[in-house]
Design a protein around this motif. Structure first.
Motif, mmCIF file in Angstrom:
data_model
loop_
_atom_site.group_PDB
_atom_site.id
_atom_site.type_symbol
_atom_site.label_atom_id
_atom_site.label_comp_id
_atom_site.label_asym_id
_atom_site.label_seq_id
_atom_site.Cartn_x
_atom_site.Cartn_y
_atom_site.Cartn_z
ATOM 1 N N ASN A 193 -8.648 -5.751 10.655
ATOM 2 C CA ASN A 193 -7.673 -4.956 10.082
ATOM 3 C C ASN A 193 -6.543 -4.526 10.942
ATOM 4 O O ASN A 193 -6.923 -3.780 12.110
ATOM 5 C CB ASN A 193 -8.105 -3.863 9.236
ATOM 6 N N CYS A 237 1.321 -7.278 -2.506
ATOM 7 C CA CYS A 237 0.346 -8.147 -3.374
ATOM 8 C C CYS A 237 0.242 -7.187 -4.738
ATOM 9 O O CYS A 237 -0.498 -7.756 -5.708
ATOM 10 C CB CYS A 237 -0.635 -8.672 -2.967
ATOM 11 N N ASP A 238 0.636 -5.818 -4.926
ATOM 12 C CA ASP A 238 0.217 -5.026 -6.113
ATOM 13 C C ASP A 238 1.074 -5.135 -6.937
ATOM 14 O O ASP A 238 0.838 -4.392 -7.947
ATOM 15 C CB ASP A 238 -0.263 -3.623 -5.477
ATOM 16 N N ASP A 247 -5.593 -8.975 5.565
ATOM 17 C CA ASP A 247 -5.664 -8.283 6.844
ATOM 18 C C ASP A 247 -6.949 -7.731 6.936
ATOM 19 O O ASP A 247 -7.109 -6.236 6.992
ATOM 20 C CB ASP A 247 -4.622 -7.094 6.341
ATOM 21 N N PRO A 292 0.885 -9.773 2.267
ATOM 22 C CA PRO A 292 -0.294 -9.184 2.854
ATOM 23 C C PRO A 292 -1.248 -8.455 1.886
ATOM 24 O O PRO A 292 -0.928 -7.963 1.030
ATOM 25 C CB PRO A 292 0.415 -7.976 3.706
ATOM 26 N N SER A 340 -3.387 2.780 -3.481
ATOM 27 C CA SER A 340 -2.598 2.703 -2.435
ATOM 28 C C SER A 340 -3.456 2.708 -1.149
ATOM 29 O O SER A 340 -4.510 3.302 -1.059
ATOM 30 C CB SER A 340 -1.547 3.635 -2.466
ATOM 31 N N HIS A 341 -3.036 1.876 0.051
ATOM 32 C CA HIS A 341 -3.702 1.948 1.360
ATOM 33 C C HIS A 341 -2.835 2.822 2.158
ATOM 34 O O HIS A 341 -3.115 2.681 3.270
ATOM 35 C CB HIS A 341 -4.067 0.572 1.755
ATOM 36 N N TYR A 342 -1.902 3.377 1.619
ATOM 37 C CA TYR A 342 -0.947 4.195 2.496
ATOM 38 C C TYR A 342 -1.136 5.571 2.266
ATOM 39 O O TYR A 342 -0.222 6.195 1.439
ATOM 40 C CB TYR A 342 0.475 3.706 2.219
ATOM 41 N N ARG A 367 11.363 -0.536 -8.862
ATOM 42 C CA ARG A 367 9.816 -0.572 -8.298
ATOM 43 C C ARG A 367 9.074 0.209 -9.303
ATOM 44 O O ARG A 367 9.195 1.066 -9.757
ATOM 45 C CB ARG A 367 9.983 0.225 -7.038
ATOM 46 N N HIS A 378 -0.443 -3.206 7.851
ATOM 47 C CA HIS A 378 0.348 -3.821 6.983
ATOM 48 C C HIS A 378 1.479 -4.704 7.686
ATOM 49 O O HIS A 378 1.679 -5.868 7.532
ATOM 50 C CB HIS A 378 1.065 -2.787 6.095
ATOM 51 N N GLU A 403 -7.781 -5.800 -1.527
ATOM 52 C CA GLU A 403 -7.096 -5.869 -2.777
ATOM 53 C C GLU A 403 -7.855 -6.729 -3.903
ATOM 54 O O GLU A 403 -7.434 -7.320 -4.909
ATOM 55 C CB GLU A 403 -5.702 -6.517 -2.597
ATOM 56 N N GLN A 411 4.062 -4.151 -7.368
ATOM 57 C CA GLN A 411 5.084 -3.144 -7.270
ATOM 58 C C GLN A 411 6.605 -3.372 -7.284
ATOM 59 O O GLN A 411 7.459 -2.845 -8.019
ATOM 60 C CB GLN A 411 4.861 -1.869 -6.334
ATOM 61 N N ARG A 444 1.748 0.571 -9.150
ATOM 62 C CA ARG A 444 0.814 -0.547 -8.871
ATOM 63 C C ARG A 444 -0.072 -1.013 -10.046
ATOM 64 O O ARG A 444 -0.451 -0.252 -10.845
ATOM 65 C CB ARG A 444 -0.368 0.213 -7.871
ATOM 66 N N TYR A 455 -4.969 -6.114 1.687
ATOM 67 C CA TYR A 455 -6.058 -5.289 2.321
ATOM 68 C C TYR A 455 -6.886 -4.791 1.225
ATOM 69 O O TYR A 455 -6.219 -3.934 0.474
ATOM 70 C CB TYR A 455 -5.528 -4.244 3.288
HETATM 71 N N1 UDP Z 1 -2.026 -3.552 3.462
HETATM 72 C C1 UDP Z 1 -2.219 -4.504 4.635
HETATM 73 N N2 UDP Z 1 -2.929 -3.980 5.509
HETATM 74 C C2 UDP Z 1 -3.085 -2.443 5.662
HETATM 75 C C3 UDP Z 1 -2.566 -1.823 4.557
HETATM 76 C C4 UDP Z 1 -2.028 -2.475 3.319
HETATM 77 O O1 UDP Z 1 -1.997 -5.779 4.599
HETATM 78 O O2 UDP Z 1 -3.957 -2.010 6.464
HETATM 79 C C5 UDP Z 1 -1.071 -4.394 2.305
HETATM 80 C C6 UDP Z 1 -1.510 -4.166 0.919
HETATM 81 O O3 UDP Z 1 -2.506 -5.017 0.689
HETATM 82 C C7 UDP Z 1 -0.089 -4.353 0.142
HETATM 83 C C8 UDP Z 1 0.888 -3.995 1.032
HETATM 84 O O4 UDP Z 1 0.340 -3.638 2.326
HETATM 85 O O5 UDP Z 1 -0.307 -5.660 -0.277
HETATM 86 C C9 UDP Z 1 1.190 -2.434 0.584
HETATM 87 O O6 UDP Z 1 0.125 -1.588 0.625
HETATM 88 P P1 UDP Z 1 -0.052 -0.491 -0.646
HETATM 89 O O7 UDP Z 1 0.273 -1.070 -1.772
HETATM 90 O O8 UDP Z 1 -1.448 0.126 -0.301
HETATM 91 O O9 UDP Z 1 0.993 0.687 0.034
HETATM 92 P P2 UDP Z 1 2.161 1.586 -0.908
HETATM 93 O O10 UDP Z 1 2.743 0.518 -1.911
HETATM 94 O O11 UDP Z 1 1.192 2.483 -1.560
HETATM 95 O O12 UDP Z 1 2.962 2.279 -0.251
#
Ligand code: UDP
Ligand code: MG
Length: 326
Positions: free
Chosen positions: A77, A103-104, A49, A10, A212-214, A204, A80, A14, A106, A207, A12
């Protein structure tokens, strides 16, 4: 024959990290293909997304550059969990196994080798589990650990320290397609499907680029969804609390009457106490009972499959008038 793998990713907003990680995913896929672990027709499936930046253009150009890259784009959107689901459902009829991964960069892509090995050893679901949480702040580690404990207490079977990095066979996905709920919490739903499963451990990292999108609000929403989508225990807690308060209220009523008879009270106090105790207890109990029905209705509306058959001693398409003596 080596299984066909689809890596579901996924994405978003990125654009910062995709040009860095896409070649890494491709190299991993090619290594697995060359090592004979997966088939030639294996692919990397990006799910855009509803990104607002150039993510989709990047995915399209990747798909033009190498046939191993594929992409689908959501109309907007959806978050995730929905993006992962869209990718898995798209992949389920085209491959034997899927691995979902962010996709980041991690999650350690090298854990994929072991995931595929575990699949070959007979496991249909392989959960990627973080071996340590060193890269996290104390706050994140503490809240995450408490949350998994809470989930388990609520009867949600989520694997500890597992996010959404996992291998799922297409066979499991075919069954999972019958789970029609829209409030998704995949890491709690996949275990409901059953079938043999196991874990592989990985470290893990941070990034590789981008942000982060969370944020905390989205994380809290997901955490709340995790409980309310999969458990009606909170309602049961109200019923339990109602029963306790009702019992206590009877004790309270007896106490108030005894005090009144002994003449230790103002007039009107005992009757008021009795009313407050009785109503408090029964209202809570009634709420709990109504809640039980609401909870049952909630579970029914999900229309989840009532059973899933994993194996048969006979062929499912065997003719009905089949007889052994012929
Ligand atoms: N992502 C997505 N839609 C969203 C938010 C995040 O598809 O609305 C994807 C994002 O591109 C990534 C994955 O979900 O591949 C995890 O997001 P992120 O790395 O931002 O979260 P974290 O690892 O910080 O919890
Ligand atoms: Mg991330």
């Amino acid at each position: 024959m080596a299984p066909c793998l689809y890596i579901v990713i996924p994405c978003y907003n990125e654009e910062a990290v995709l040009p860095v990680t896409a070649p890494m995913f491709l190299e991993k896929l090619k290594n697995l293909i060359n090592g004979g672990k997966i088939g030639d027709s294996s692919r990397i499936l990006f799910v855009n997304d509803g990104s607002k930046d150039s993510t989709w253009e990047i995915i399209r150009s990747l798909a033009r550059q190498d046939e191993h890259f594929l992409g689908i784009s959501q109309s907007r959107n959806r978050g995730h969990q929905n993006a992962v689901l869209a990718g898995l459902m798209e992949a389920k009829d085209r491959c034997d196994i899927t691995i979902s991964i962010d996709c980041d960069g991690q999650d350690d892509i090298n854990a994929m080798d072991e995931m595929v090995e575990q699949y070959e050893a007979g496991f249909e679901i392989v959960y990627g589990v973080r071996s340590k949480r060193d890269s996290d702040t104390f706050f994140k580690r503490f809240t995450a650990e408490s949350y998994y404990k809470l989930l388990n207490n609520m009867g949600v079977e989520a694997v500890y320290n597992h996010a959404d990095y996992r291998l799922i066979s297409s066979r499991v996905l075919q069954e999972f397609a019958d789970f029609h709920e829209v409030n998704l919490f995949l890491r709690g739903m996949i275990p409901l499907v059953g079938f043999p499963s196991t874990c592989v451990y990985y470290e893990r990292h941070e990034r590789l680029a981008g942000e982060s999108h969370y944020p905390l609000t989205k994380m809290l929403t997901l955490a709340f969804d995790g409980i309310t989508s999969l458990s009606i225990k909170p309602i049961r807690l109200i019923t339990g609390f109602g029963i306790i308060v009702t019992i206590l209220s009877f004790v309270g009523i007896i106490w108030a009457v005894v005090r009144a008879l002994a003449g230790h009270t103002f007039s009107g106090w005992a009757s008021l106490m009795c009313m407050v105790c009785f109503l408090g207890g029964t209202v809570l109990l009634a709420l709990g009972i109504i809640g039980e029905y609401v909870g049952k209705t909630y579970i029914e509306t999900k229309a989840r499959p009532r059973y899933i058959i994993s194996e048969r001693t006979y062929d499912k398409d065997m003719p009905q008038n089949y007889s052994r003596e012929k």
